[in-house]
Design an enzyme around this catalytic site. Sequence first.
Site, PDB file in Angstrom:
ATOM      1  N   ASP A   1      11.531   9.240  21.383  1.00  0.00           N
ATOM      2  CA  ASP A   1      11.242   9.330  19.842  1.00  0.00           C
ATOM      3  C   ASP A   1       9.921  10.095  19.561  1.00  0.00           C
ATOM      4  O   ASP A   1       9.094  10.391  20.679  1.00  0.00           O
ATOM      5  CB  ASP A   1      10.895   7.899  19.421  1.00  0.00           C
ATOM      6  CG  ASP A   1      12.268   6.990  19.315  1.00  0.00           C
ATOM      7  OD1 ASP A   1      13.315   7.628  18.991  1.00  0.00           O
ATOM      8  OD2 ASP A   1      12.279   5.634  19.566  1.00  0.00           O
TER       9      ASP A   1
ATOM     10  N   TYR B   1      10.750   4.226  32.445  1.00  0.00           N
ATOM     11  CA  TYR B   1       9.838   4.089  31.465  1.00  0.00           C
ATOM     12  C   TYR B   1       8.411   3.387  31.689  1.00  0.00           C
ATOM     13  O   TYR B   1       8.383   2.260  32.452  1.00  0.00           O
ATOM     14  CB  TYR B   1      10.152   3.753  30.177  1.00  0.00           C
ATOM     15  CG  TYR B   1      11.223   4.697  29.350  1.00  0.00           C
ATOM     16  CD1 TYR B   1      10.640   5.566  28.252  1.00  0.00           C
ATOM     17  CD2 TYR B   1      12.517   4.554  29.496  1.00  0.00           C
ATOM     18  CE1 TYR B   1      11.532   6.474  27.607  1.00  0.00           C
ATOM     19  CE2 TYR B   1      13.344   5.439  28.610  1.00  0.00           C
ATOM     20  CZ  TYR B   1      12.900   6.271  27.908  1.00  0.00           C
ATOM     21  OH  TYR B   1      13.562   7.027  27.136  1.00  0.00           O
TER      22      TYR B   1
END
Length: 263
Positions: free
Chosen positions: A52, A110
Site C-alpha cells: 500500500d 513483513y
Amino acid sequence: MRNLLMRVSYDGTNYNGFQTQPDGNTVQDVIEQAIYGLTGESLKITASGRTDAGVHARGQIFNFCSVAMIPPERWCSALNSRLPSDIVVTDAQEVSLDFHSRREAKRKTYRYTINANQFPDPFHLRYQFHHYGRLNVSAMEEGLKHLLGTHDYTSFASRRSTKPSHVRTIYDAWMEVDTSMSRDHPRDQGVVHTYITGSGFLQHMVRIIMGTLIEVGEGKRTPESVRTALIAQNRAAAGPTAVSHGLMLWDVELDAASYIIRT
C-alpha cells in the site's frame, strides 16, 4: 525472449503503493519507465504482491519478459542508473518462461516497527511508528501467538477486500526489541520490531493485526481478545489499522529452484 526475476528494495514514502494505480506515481510505474528507458520495451512487470501507499520493501520480487540481451549481472546497475534513489534493484537472474512471481511466492515476511521510546527518532521517522505512551510488550507478544496457524482472517482484512477466501496461514510471528538507541531512562522501551511470516496476506492485514496488538499493549484489550476477534470473522471485532509507514515487506521466499537458469 527471456524471463528475468529481480529483487527490489524501496522507500514507499513518496509512492501510491507498488501496483499501478489510475492516479499513477507507483513503484511499478517507475520501474517500468526505467526498463523502457533502457530497452525501449513497453511492458508490465509482475510482482509477488502489492504494497500500500507509504509501505516500504526490503525484499520485493518481480519478473518480466524481455528480448533485450543484457546479461543478468548487468541489469541491476543499468536499471539503478535510471531509477530514483529511493528504489534500488539488488538482484537479477534469468528464470524459465513459465516462472510467475505471484504464484511462486510461497512465504512472505513483513516487519512492523514501533518506536516505544519517549521521543521520536528524527532519523527514522519514515520507517517507525512512534508510540507516545508505554506499551506492555509482553502482553502484545502473548496476543500475537493467537494468530499462528491456518485461519479465516476476515477480522483482520480491509472491508474493501475482494479476495474470494480470507483463509491464510501464519507460520511464524515474533517480536524483537532493540534498545541500542534508547536512553538510560525508565521511559525508553526501545524499538519494537514485529515479524510475521505467512503464506500470503490480505489487504491491510498486517496493519490491522498491529493496530489490535497496540491496543493490547495500551491495556485497552487483553491478549485473549485477539483470539476472540479472530474467531468472530468480523472486521469490527479487531482494532484500528496501524499507520502504513511502520510496515516493510521484509522478505519473499520462492519455491522456484527448478526455474532458475544457470549461466
